[in-house]
Design a protein around this motif. Structure first.
Motif, PDB file in Angstrom:
ATOM      1  N   PHE A 251      -4.795  -2.624  -0.696  1.00 21.24           N
ATOM      2  CA  PHE A 251      -3.705  -3.909  -0.533  1.00 21.24           C
ATOM      3  C   PHE A 251      -3.642  -4.175   0.792  1.00 21.24           C
ATOM      4  O   PHE A 251      -3.023  -5.434   1.044  1.00 21.24           O
ATOM      5  CB  PHE A 251      -2.380  -2.978  -1.171  1.00 21.24           C
ATOM      6  CG  PHE A 251      -2.136  -2.867  -2.587  1.00 21.24           C
ATOM      7  CD1 PHE A 251      -2.125  -3.898  -3.501  1.00 21.24           C
ATOM      8  CD2 PHE A 251      -2.700  -1.599  -3.198  1.00 21.24           C
ATOM      9  CE1 PHE A 251      -2.125  -3.482  -4.857  1.00 21.24           C
ATOM     10  CE2 PHE A 251      -2.854  -1.272  -4.646  1.00 21.24           C
ATOM     11  CZ  PHE A 251      -2.361  -2.397  -5.364  1.00 21.24           C
ATOM     12  N   VAL A 252      -3.573  -3.238   1.826  1.00 19.98           N
ATOM     13  CA  VAL A 252      -3.756  -3.548   3.137  1.00 19.98           C
ATOM     14  C   VAL A 252      -4.924  -4.795   3.242  1.00 19.98           C
ATOM     15  O   VAL A 252      -4.751  -6.032   3.889  1.00 19.98           O
ATOM     16  CB  VAL A 252      -3.895  -2.471   4.301  1.00 19.98           C
ATOM     17  CG1 VAL A 252      -3.977  -3.236   5.330  1.00 19.98           C
ATOM     18  CG2 VAL A 252      -2.914  -1.508   4.230  1.00 19.98           C
ATOM     19  N   LEU A 253      -6.133  -4.561   2.692  1.00 19.43           N
ATOM     20  CA  LEU A 253      -7.009  -5.475   2.894  1.00 19.43           C
ATOM     21  C   LEU A 253      -6.866  -6.785   2.214  1.00 19.43           C
ATOM     22  O   LEU A 253      -7.154  -7.875   2.757  1.00 19.43           O
ATOM     23  CB  LEU A 253      -8.373  -4.823   2.342  1.00 19.43           C
ATOM     24  CG  LEU A 253      -9.638  -5.634   2.370  1.00 19.43           C
ATOM     25  CD1 LEU A 253     -10.117  -5.984   3.836  1.00 19.43           C
ATOM     26  CD2 LEU A 253     -10.921  -4.845   1.763  1.00 19.43           C
ATOM     27  N   THR A 254      -6.387  -6.748   0.915  1.00 18.26           N
ATOM     28  CA  THR A 254      -5.984  -7.786   0.356  1.00 18.26           C
ATOM     29  C   THR A 254      -4.896  -8.633   1.241  1.00 18.26           C
ATOM     30  O   THR A 254      -5.019  -9.966   1.145  1.00 18.26           O
ATOM     31  CB  THR A 254      -5.396  -7.671  -1.104  1.00 18.26           C
ATOM     32  OG1 THR A 254      -6.363  -6.842  -1.717  1.00 18.26           O
ATOM     33  CG2 THR A 254      -5.187  -8.917  -1.665  1.00 18.26           C
ATOM     34  N   GLY A 255      -3.942  -8.087   1.818  1.00 27.26           N
ATOM     35  CA  GLY A 255      -3.025  -8.905   2.451  1.00 27.26           C
ATOM     36  C   GLY A 255      -3.625  -9.448   3.591  1.00 27.26           C
ATOM     37  O   GLY A 255      -3.164 -10.677   4.022  1.00 27.26           O
ATOM     38  N   LEU A 256      -4.590  -8.726   4.454  1.00 25.41           N
ATOM     39  CA  LEU A 256      -5.377  -9.708   5.656  1.00 25.41           C
ATOM     40  C   LEU A 256      -6.132 -10.495   5.050  1.00 25.41           C
ATOM     41  O   LEU A 256      -6.100 -11.710   5.790  1.00 25.41           O
ATOM     42  CB  LEU A 256      -6.119  -8.591   6.046  1.00 25.41           C
ATOM     43  CG  LEU A 256      -5.513  -7.353   6.951  1.00 25.41           C
ATOM     44  CD1 LEU A 256      -6.468  -6.431   7.340  1.00 25.41           C
ATOM     45  CD2 LEU A 256      -4.675  -7.745   8.164  1.00 25.41           C
TER      46      LEU A 256
ATOM     47  N   GLY B 240       0.807  -1.179  -0.204  1.00 25.79           N
ATOM     48  CA  GLY B 240      -0.104   0.060  -0.048  1.00 25.79           C
ATOM     49  C   GLY B 240       0.906   1.320   0.135  1.00 25.79           C
ATOM     50  O   GLY B 240       0.513   2.266  -0.879  1.00 25.79           O
ATOM     51  N   ILE B 241       1.837   1.354   0.885  1.00 30.74           N
ATOM     52  CA  ILE B 241       2.672   2.366   0.742  1.00 30.74           C
ATOM     53  C   ILE B 241       3.428   2.749  -0.457  1.00 30.74           C
ATOM     54  O   ILE B 241       3.704   3.946  -1.026  1.00 30.74           O
ATOM     55  CB  ILE B 241       3.785   2.406   1.929  1.00 30.74           C
ATOM     56  CG1 ILE B 241       3.060   2.317   3.314  1.00 30.74           C
ATOM     57  CG2 ILE B 241       4.895   3.460   1.908  1.00 30.74           C
ATOM     58  CD1 ILE B 241       4.047   2.001   4.547  1.00 30.74           C
ATOM     59  N   LEU B 242       3.913   1.312  -1.199  1.00 32.84           N
ATOM     60  CA  LEU B 242       4.738   1.679  -2.335  1.00 32.84           C
ATOM     61  C   LEU B 242       3.756   2.040  -3.517  1.00 32.84           C
ATOM     62  O   LEU B 242       4.053   2.932  -4.412  1.00 32.84           O
ATOM     63  CB  LEU B 242       5.293   0.528  -2.739  1.00 32.84           C
ATOM     64  CG  LEU B 242       6.348  -0.340  -1.924  1.00 32.84           C
ATOM     65  CD1 LEU B 242       6.835  -1.634  -2.353  1.00 32.84           C
ATOM     66  CD2 LEU B 242       7.676   0.656  -2.159  1.00 32.84           C
ATOM     67  N   VAL B 243       2.501   1.640  -3.545  1.00 25.06           N
ATOM     68  CA  VAL B 243       1.625   1.985  -4.716  1.00 25.06           C
ATOM     69  C   VAL B 243       0.844   3.130  -4.310  1.00 25.06           C
ATOM     70  O   VAL B 243       0.672   4.044  -5.059  1.00 25.06           O
ATOM     71  CB  VAL B 243       0.500   0.910  -4.795  1.00 25.06           C
ATOM     72  CG1 VAL B 243      -0.624   1.343  -5.940  1.00 25.06           C
ATOM     73  CG2 VAL B 243       1.180  -0.526  -5.334  1.00 25.06           C
ATOM     74  N   GLY B 244       0.422   3.409  -3.112  1.00 25.73           N
ATOM     75  CA  GLY B 244      -0.769   4.434  -2.725  1.00 25.73           C
ATOM     76  C   GLY B 244       0.368   5.664  -2.458  1.00 25.73           C
ATOM     77  O   GLY B 244      -0.192   6.728  -2.954  1.00 25.73           O
ATOM     78  N   TYR B 245       1.392   5.643  -1.775  1.00 25.02           N
ATOM     79  CA  TYR B 245       2.190   6.989  -1.525  1.00 25.02           C
ATOM     80  C   TYR B 245       3.324   7.258  -2.385  1.00 25.02           C
ATOM     81  O   TYR B 245       3.430   8.283  -2.674  1.00 25.02           O
ATOM     82  CB  TYR B 245       2.429   6.705   0.051  1.00 25.02           C
ATOM     83  CG  TYR B 245       1.387   6.980   1.097  1.00 25.02           C
ATOM     84  CD1 TYR B 245       0.753   8.403   1.528  1.00 25.02           C
ATOM     85  CD2 TYR B 245       0.617   5.796   1.290  1.00 25.02           C
ATOM     86  CE1 TYR B 245       0.043   8.223   2.391  1.00 25.02           C
ATOM     87  CE2 TYR B 245      -0.392   5.860   2.018  1.00 25.02           C
ATOM     88  CZ  TYR B 245      -0.779   6.994   2.554  1.00 25.02           C
ATOM     89  OH  TYR B 245      -1.955   7.438   3.518  1.00 25.02           O
ATOM     90  N   LEU B 246       3.991   6.253  -2.756  1.00 26.30           N
ATOM     91  CA  LEU B 246       5.117   6.295  -3.557  1.00 26.30           C
ATOM     92  C   LEU B 246       4.766   6.217  -5.058  1.00 26.30           C
ATOM     93  O   LEU B 246       5.893   6.443  -5.856  1.00 26.30           O
ATOM     94  CB  LEU B 246       6.456   5.369  -3.062  1.00 26.30           C
ATOM     95  CG  LEU B 246       6.728   5.492  -1.557  1.00 26.30           C
ATOM     96  CD1 LEU B 246       7.902   4.535  -1.531  1.00 26.30           C
ATOM     97  CD2 LEU B 246       7.430   6.873  -1.433  1.00 26.30           C
ATOM     98  N   LYS B 247       3.689   5.713  -5.318  1.00 19.76           N
ATOM     99  CA  LYS B 247       3.297   5.685  -6.707  1.00 19.76           C
ATOM    100  C   LYS B 247       4.016   4.673  -7.715  1.00 19.76           C
ATOM    101  O   LYS B 247       4.292   4.883  -8.779  1.00 19.76           O
ATOM    102  CB  LYS B 247       3.159   7.114  -7.425  1.00 19.76           C
ATOM    103  CG  LYS B 247       2.088   7.981  -6.508  1.00 19.76           C
ATOM    104  CD  LYS B 247       2.055   9.454  -7.358  1.00 19.76           C
ATOM    105  CE  LYS B 247       0.919  10.440  -6.899  1.00 19.76           C
ATOM    106  NZ  LYS B 247       1.162  11.539  -7.576  1.00 19.76           N
ATOM    107  N   VAL B 248       4.472   3.698  -6.838  1.00 14.61           N
ATOM    108  CA  VAL B 248       5.087   2.767  -7.842  1.00 14.61           C
ATOM    109  C   VAL B 248       3.986   1.627  -8.466  1.00 14.61           C
ATOM    110  O   VAL B 248       2.943   1.656  -8.247  1.00 14.61           O
ATOM    111  CB  VAL B 248       5.925   1.849  -6.792  1.00 14.61           C
ATOM    112  CG1 VAL B 248       6.657   0.619  -7.514  1.00 14.61           C
ATOM    113  CG2 VAL B 248       6.830   2.431  -6.041  1.00 14.61           C
ATOM    114  N   ASN B 249       4.228   1.385  -9.659  1.00 13.01           N
ATOM    115  CA  ASN B 249       3.381   0.593 -10.635  1.00 13.01           C
ATOM    116  C   ASN B 249       3.035  -0.661  -9.607  1.00 13.01           C
ATOM    117  O   ASN B 249       3.972  -1.396  -9.111  1.00 13.01           O
ATOM    118  CB  ASN B 249       4.067   0.103 -11.926  1.00 13.01           C
ATOM    119  CG  ASN B 249       3.133  -0.966 -12.563  1.00 13.01           C
ATOM    120  OD1 ASN B 249       2.908  -1.899 -12.314  1.00 13.01           O
ATOM    121  ND2 ASN B 249       2.688  -0.325 -13.576  1.00 13.01           N
TER     122      ASN B 249
END
Length: 332
Positions: free
Chosen positions: A230-235, A126-135
């Protein structure tokens, strides 16, 4: 006078397109239900054992493990996150840790810790995709590879066995004739449906997936909403892995392989757009029913595994092509 005619014709054209869109949506929903009904008929003709209670229990139990992941993956696709390819690693994390930690903290704390650590992996995504905008594909694939490597090093690449058979017996038991795993799946799907369709967070998820720039201009927490999916999917993957480990009473690092493909197939076949902004949990579950019944029929029919993979892959291509065609027709 001519302006009035043009405006009238424009309104009528818009009305026709809107009506066509409503009919297309209704046809898509009805079409999937009809396809499931057709599969039930075909399955009965292929093998009389298809409609047996034992076969249905096996199908629903297997479907429940994948279905929990489908709930999380639906949020990822609706929010415009493409897909979460770290699912195999987070399932392995849930399965292995729920068994490996039993001698140290007990069955229930081990199960909860395993889910929590899988959720932590989802937080990194989530941090990589949502905040750092990584693919999303690159981010989740990288995180999954790292997590799987860490899990393998923790257990030495060997199979981990459970030390509390009672926990496995509970997971394999039934409530009013329904397997506990299926009950947990149904509860997870119901809660996920309420969150996505009835909550503020769900409305934000649709808004971000539909148009992230417009959502940001409306002061919505775009980055947090994307990360949350993504956090939800991880859980969900951790929960699925924990249940899988307890059911089998054994787990290995590759136990989650293929589950991401099964979940993505179900979600896409259920009509969830890969471009984000549309879809629902019930439609994703309907897609899951279709894929699970189709797979079961192919197994009962003696179709080889490589051919099954080819058919399911073709199914994804067709579903994505239809989604893109409908979006172009609608001007999206």
């Amino acid at each position: 006078m001519s302006d009035g005619v043009v405006q009238g014709s424009s309104k009528s054209a818009a009305g026709r397109f809107a009506a066509q869109g409503r009919w297309a949506s209704m046809l898509a929903r009805a079409g999937l239900l009809l396809a499931i009904g057709l599969l039930l008929v075909i399955g009965t003709l292929v093998n009389p054992a298809f409609l047996s209670v034992g076969n249905f229990v096996n199908v629903f139990t297997s479907m429940a493990i994948v279905g929990i992941v489908v709930v999380g993956m639906t949020f990822v696709l609706v929010v415009g996150g493409l897909a979460d390819l770290s699912v195999p690693a987070t399932i392995a994390c849930g399965a292995i840790l729920s068994l490996a930690l039993q001698p140290h903290v007990g069955p229930l704390p081990a199960f909860l810790l395993a889910i929590g650590l899988a959720g932590l992996c989802g937080s990194v995504n989530g941090i990589l995709v949502g905040y750092l905008k990584v693919n999303p594909i690159i981010a989740t694939l990288g995180v999954g590879t790292i997590v799987l490597g860490v899990v393998e090093s923790m257990v030495g690449g060997v199979i981990v066995y459970g030390s509390d058979p009672a926990s496995g017996d509970f997971v394999k038991s039934r409530i009013l004739g329904v397997p506990v795993v299926v009950v947990i799946f149904l509860v997870t799907a119901f809660v996920g449906h309420l969150v996505l369709s009835r909550s503020i967070w769900g409305r934000w998820t649709y808004a971000v997936g539909g148009n992230a720039r417009a959502a940001a201009a409306s002061a919505l927490p775009v980055r947090a909403v994307k990360a949350g999916a993504f956090v939800l999917t991880g859980l969900c993957a951790g929960l699925s892995g924990g249940l899988l480990g307890l059911t089998l009473q054994s787990a290995r690092p590759m136990v989650g392989t293929g589950y991401e493909f099964s979940a993505i197939t179900a979600v896409v076949v259920g009509g969830i757009s890969i471009m984000g902004g549309s879809g629902s949990i019930p439609r994703a579950i309907a897609g899951l029913f279709f894929v699970q019944f189709l797979t079961n029929i192919m197994v009962l029919g003696g179709i080889r595994t490589p051919v099954q993979g080819f058919i399911l892959g073709l199914l994804i291509i067709v579903a994505v092509a239809v989604d893109l065609a409908l979006r172009r027709r609608g001007g999206a």
